[in-house]
Structures are given as C-alpha cells and as structure tokens.
Design an enzyme around this catalytic site. Structure first.
Site, mmCIF file in Angstrom:
data_model
loop_
_atom_site.group_PDB
_atom_site.id
_atom_site.type_symbol
_atom_site.label_atom_id
_atom_site.label_comp_id
_atom_site.label_asym_id
_atom_site.label_seq_id
_atom_site.Cartn_x
_atom_site.Cartn_y
_atom_site.Cartn_z
ATOM 1 N N ASN A 101 -8.787 0.130 -1.910
ATOM 2 C CA ASN A 101 -8.400 -0.516 -0.661
ATOM 3 C C ASN A 101 -8.496 -2.027 -0.792
ATOM 4 O O ASN A 101 -9.469 -2.549 -1.335
ATOM 5 C CB ASN A 101 -9.301 -0.053 0.474
ATOM 6 C CG ASN A 101 -9.331 1.466 0.592
ATOM 7 O OD1 ASN A 101 -8.447 2.065 1.172
ATOM 8 N ND2 ASN A 101 -10.341 2.085 -0.002
ATOM 9 N N THR A 102 -7.481 -2.710 -0.264
ATOM 10 C CA THR A 102 -7.486 -4.171 -0.244
ATOM 11 C C THR A 102 -6.723 -4.641 0.981
ATOM 12 O O THR A 102 -5.533 -4.356 1.109
ATOM 13 C CB THR A 102 -6.821 -4.767 -1.501
ATOM 14 O OG1 THR A 102 -7.502 -4.311 -2.659
ATOM 15 C CG2 THR A 102 -6.866 -6.276 -1.459
ATOM 16 N N THR A 103 -7.401 -5.323 1.883
ATOM 17 C CA THR A 103 -6.733 -6.001 2.988
ATOM 18 C C THR A 103 -6.730 -7.483 2.667
ATOM 19 O O THR A 103 -7.785 -8.115 2.615
ATOM 20 C CB THR A 103 -7.451 -5.729 4.326
ATOM 21 O OG1 THR A 103 -7.356 -4.335 4.629
ATOM 22 C CG2 THR A 103 -6.815 -6.522 5.448
#
Length: 291
Positions: A101-103
């Site tokens: 996950n990467t925002t």
C-alpha cells in the site's frame, strides 16, 4: 486537466484491504483560491485503511456477511483486532490484507514559503489525512506527502494568509481529494443466464491457458459440458484461487461469471484474449496454449 478516479497512477489503486473491503479507489484532486493565493492538492489513494466521508461512513466496501447496510469506519475500528483477521464475522471469502500500500500526495501553493514552512505544511496536511483514511499511516503503508511552492505570491507585513491557515485550507481540500479518488461505480458482476446453453464447439473455442504475467496464468477447460477455470501460475487470479477450480457460468455468449460471493468477478473471451472484470479495471490475459 487531472482526471479523478481510476486514471493515471490511480488506475489499479484500492483501499480498505485491512478489513477485506478491497474497494477500488484511484487518484483525486481539489483546488481553492483565496485572493491571490492558490492551493491545489493531489493524491493517489492506494491505502490499507478504508476511505471515510465526513459523516463517518465507509465510502466503498465489498462488505462481509451480516455487515450493517450503513457501514461506518468506527464499526470496523472498534471491532479490531477481530475485524482485521481473515474470515472475521464468519465470512469465508475474506482474505488477509494485501500488504502493498502507498498513498502518495502533494500540496502545491503559489504563496512564497520557506523550506521550514513547507515542511510544517506537509506534516499538518498529511496528519489530517487520517480523518479520510482509517486507519492511516500503518507500518504497511508506504505513505508520503510533498509540499511545493511556486513562489509567485510574495509574503510581507500585510499578508492575510499565514502559512498555518494555508495548512488548514489544504487539509480540508485533501479530504475532498481523497473522496474524489473513489469512483462512484465499483466493479460489478453480471447474473448468469440459466436458460443460455452454449454448444460444445463454442466452449471448446474458449479452452486454453491464458497468461496475465509470468506469475499469473488461468487455464480454462471443458468438463462435463461446462467451462472450468483454474489458476495454474504461481498466484491466484482474482476469485479463482490456486488449487480451487471454479465453474464458469454463462451470462452471455462470450461473458461468464462464477457463483456470487463477496467480491464481483466476470470473464469475457475475445479471440485469443481473456478479459477479467471488463471495464475500467479490466486485466487482459493472452492465450499461450490451446487446451
């Protein structure tokens, strides 16, 4: 022009995996001008947590069995640690969270700011994102936010917008951008047509092995007058899990689905191609061998 939703870097973004929601998200943006000062924010929401609106509602989620119709983030957060476990609430089709996950986000303003002011602006806005994504900034989220100034509007003794107030405005804009990143329409699943009987020659035309990547392959075979899909690569192919072949149910002449579960799934055949979940998020596999 910055399209919101499943475009650009947000093409395959998802959110809510920690609770098994596995809903589609994407990239979002928002803008505001206050006098001469302009503030723009952009974000790609590929988050472990779930996107939450200003009323506390979960914006998008493939819900588990017996989950409330009006699902709120607090319902899931308060149920932790049980709610983050696979199979929680008796839902067998509830996988563990995808730990990838990467925002990634950016705040841009034309107001002149020092490096120290930009750093504090980044901290302020990034911290505020925990309102719109719950939970936020976990050890499995590679989140980052950049703050940028184009230095077009000079500051001086009579300035009306201190840097902290820009942070307040940008924080609220970022929540707008997070919400804009989630498409209104998610992946859908067609209903099978029980009256549709396809001839054997049509089914045999679809049989074969289709490759999506060096790790993912789907083998389609004809068994007892019906199509059966098996994941034959190193990884599952969406709802077709390794070691668990799934019967394919005809919805149209070339589109098939599986028995309805928590997550929507459909397959479309097009010559030597097989398309998973046709539409905005489709994934295409190419025939490498005939069955």
């Amino acid at each position: 022009v910055f399209p919101n939703g499943a475009y650009g870097a947000g093409r395959s973004a998802m959110n809510g995996g920690i609770f098994g929601c596995n809903a589609r998200s994407g990239q979002g943006s928002a803008f505001r001008q206050i006098g001469d000062v302009k503030i723009a924010v952009f974000t790609v929401v590929n988050a472990l947590g779930t996107v939450t609106d200003r009323e506390g509602n979960v914006v998008a989620c493939h819900k588990g069995n017996n989950w409330p119709e009006n699902l709120k983030a607090t319902d899931l957060m308060r149920a932790a640690p049980d709610s983050v476990q696979p199979g929680w609430n008796g839902d067998e089709e509830s996988p563990g969270a995808e730990r990838k996950n990467t925002t990634i986000s950016v705040v841009v303003t034309n107001r002149s700011m020092t490096p120290a002011e930009l750093q504090r602006l980044a901290v302020q806005v990034h911290t505020s994102m925990a309102r719109g994504i719950q939970p936020f900034a976990s050890e499995f989220d590679g989140d980052v936010l950049y703050a940028v100034s184009t230095n077009e509007v000079e500051t001086g003794p009579g300035e009306t917008i201190p840097s902290m107030e820009i942070g307040v405005a940008a924080s609220e804009l970022m929540w707008d951008a997070i919400l804009a990143a989630v498409p209104a329409h998610q992946v859908t699943q067609p209903d099978p047509d029980p009256e549709l009987v396809l001839p054997a020659r049509t089914l045999e035309k679809y049989a074969g092995t289709y490759r999506f990547s060096h790790l993912a392959e789907l083998t389609v075979s004809v068994e007892n007058g019906a199509l059966v899909a098996s994941a034959t690569g190193e990884r599952d192919v969406f709802q077709v899990k390794k070691g668990t072949p799934r019967p394919l149910l005809a919805a149209t002449q070339d589109t098939f689905t599986v028995e309805r579960g928590r997550y929507p799934f459909s397959i479309q055949f097009a010559g030597d191609e097989i398309i998973i979940n046709p539409g905005r998020w489709q994934q295409t596999g190419y025939r490498v061998s005939a069955d």
